[in-house]
Every structure is written in C-alpha cells, then in structure tokens.
Design a protein around this motif. Structure first.
Motif, short mmCIF file in Angstrom:
data_model
loop_
_atom_site.label_atom_id
_atom_site.label_comp_id
_atom_site.label_asym_id
_atom_site.label_seq_id
_atom_site.Cartn_x
_atom_site.Cartn_y
_atom_site.Cartn_z
N GLY A 194 -19.54 -6.99 -33.48
CA GLY A 194 -18.25 -6.67 -32.85
C GLY A 194 -17.92 -5.19 -32.98
N LYS A 195 -18.15 -4.64 -34.16
CA LYS A 195 -17.87 -3.21 -34.38
C LYS A 195 -18.81 -2.35 -33.55
N ALA A 196 -20.09 -2.69 -33.55
CA ALA A 196 -21.07 -1.94 -32.76
C ALA A 196 -20.74 -2.00 -31.27
N THR A 197 -20.31 -3.16 -30.82
CA THR A 197 -19.93 -3.31 -29.41
C THR A 197 -18.71 -2.45 -29.08
N ALA A 198 -17.73 -2.45 -29.98
CA ALA A 198 -16.53 -1.64 -29.76
C ALA A 198 -16.88 -0.16 -29.71
N GLU A 199 -17.72 0.29 -30.63
CA GLU A 199 -18.09 1.71 -30.65
C GLU A 199 -18.85 2.11 -29.39
N ARG A 200 -19.77 1.26 -28.96
CA ARG A 200 -20.55 1.58 -27.76
C ARG A 200 -19.67 1.55 -26.51
N ALA A 201 -18.84 0.53 -26.39
CA ALA A 201 -17.97 0.42 -25.22
C ALA A 201 -17.01 1.61 -25.16
N ALA A 202 -16.53 2.05 -26.32
CA ALA A 202 -15.63 3.21 -26.37
C ALA A 202 -16.35 4.47 -25.89
N ARG A 203 -17.60 4.64 -26.33
CA ARG A 203 -18.37 5.81 -25.88
C ARG A 203 -18.59 5.78 -24.36
N MET A 204 -18.65 4.58 -23.80
CA MET A 204 -18.88 4.44 -22.36
C MET A 204 -17.57 4.49 -21.57
N GLY A 205 -16.44 4.64 -22.27
CA GLY A 205 -15.17 4.86 -21.60
C GLY A 205 -14.33 3.64 -21.33
N ALA A 206 -14.69 2.49 -21.87
CA ALA A 206 -13.90 1.27 -21.64
C ALA A 206 -12.58 1.34 -22.41
N ASN A 207 -11.57 0.67 -21.88
CA ASN A 207 -10.32 0.45 -22.60
C ASN A 207 -10.56 -0.75 -23.51
N LEU A 208 -10.12 -0.69 -24.76
CA LEU A 208 -10.44 -1.75 -25.71
C LEU A 208 -9.21 -2.41 -26.29
N VAL A 209 -9.30 -3.72 -26.46
CA VAL A 209 -8.34 -4.50 -27.23
C VAL A 209 -9.15 -5.09 -28.37
N LEU A 210 -8.84 -4.69 -29.60
CA LEU A 210 -9.63 -5.08 -30.76
C LEU A 210 -8.92 -6.16 -31.57
N ALA A 211 -9.70 -7.12 -32.07
CA ALA A 211 -9.15 -8.18 -32.91
C ALA A 211 -10.13 -8.47 -34.04
#
Length: 80
Positions: free
Chosen positions: A40-57
């Motif tokens: 989950g953390k790795a996915t959040a970090e990668r998606a953030a680098r790719m510019g996605a808006n994130l909702v984290l839980a």
C-alpha cells in the motif's frame, strides 16, 4: 474477453480494439487502503510520483500521517 474462433478469427482483435482507454494517472483520484506500509505504501509513493490525487487509509494513523507529510513535501496531492 471472448477468444477468437474458427468461425470468427478476428473477434478477439475487435474486442481488444473496442476497449475504452483509461485516463492518465495524473487525471485520476486513487483510494489506497493499507497505505502506511508494504504494498500500500509503495503504491501510494509510486502513484504520487506519477501525479495521481490520493486518498490514503490505514489502521496506523501515526505512520499514515508521516507518509502524508512526506508525499505532500514532494508536491503530491493527498488526504487521509
């Protein structure tokens, strides 16, 4: 997906061409559960680098707060 048959060998190709294209990640908002560690953390970090808006839980609010701060410091748009 339906496979091509002898009676319609192009069916698979037609099906693949008819698929809608996804929006670029930078135009999407992604909800990530388990964002404080592991995949989950790795996915959040990668998606953030790719510019996605994130909702984290996550269950661990302290780790989630740390991740949120780190991603925001890198310019990511995220909430938790």
């Amino acid at each position: 997906m339906t496979l091509a048959t002898e009676t319609n060998p192009t069916h698979e190709r037609e099906t693949l061409q008819a698929r809608p294209r996804h929006k670029p990640l930078r135009d999407q908002t992604i909800v990530i559960t388990g964002a404080s560690s592991g995949i989950g953390k790795a996915t959040a970090e990668r998606a953030a680098r790719m510019g996605a808006n994130l909702v984290l839980a996550a269950r661990d609010e302290g780790l989630l707060r740390e991740l949120h701060g780190s991603l925001e410091a890198q310019g990511a748009a995220c909430v938790y």
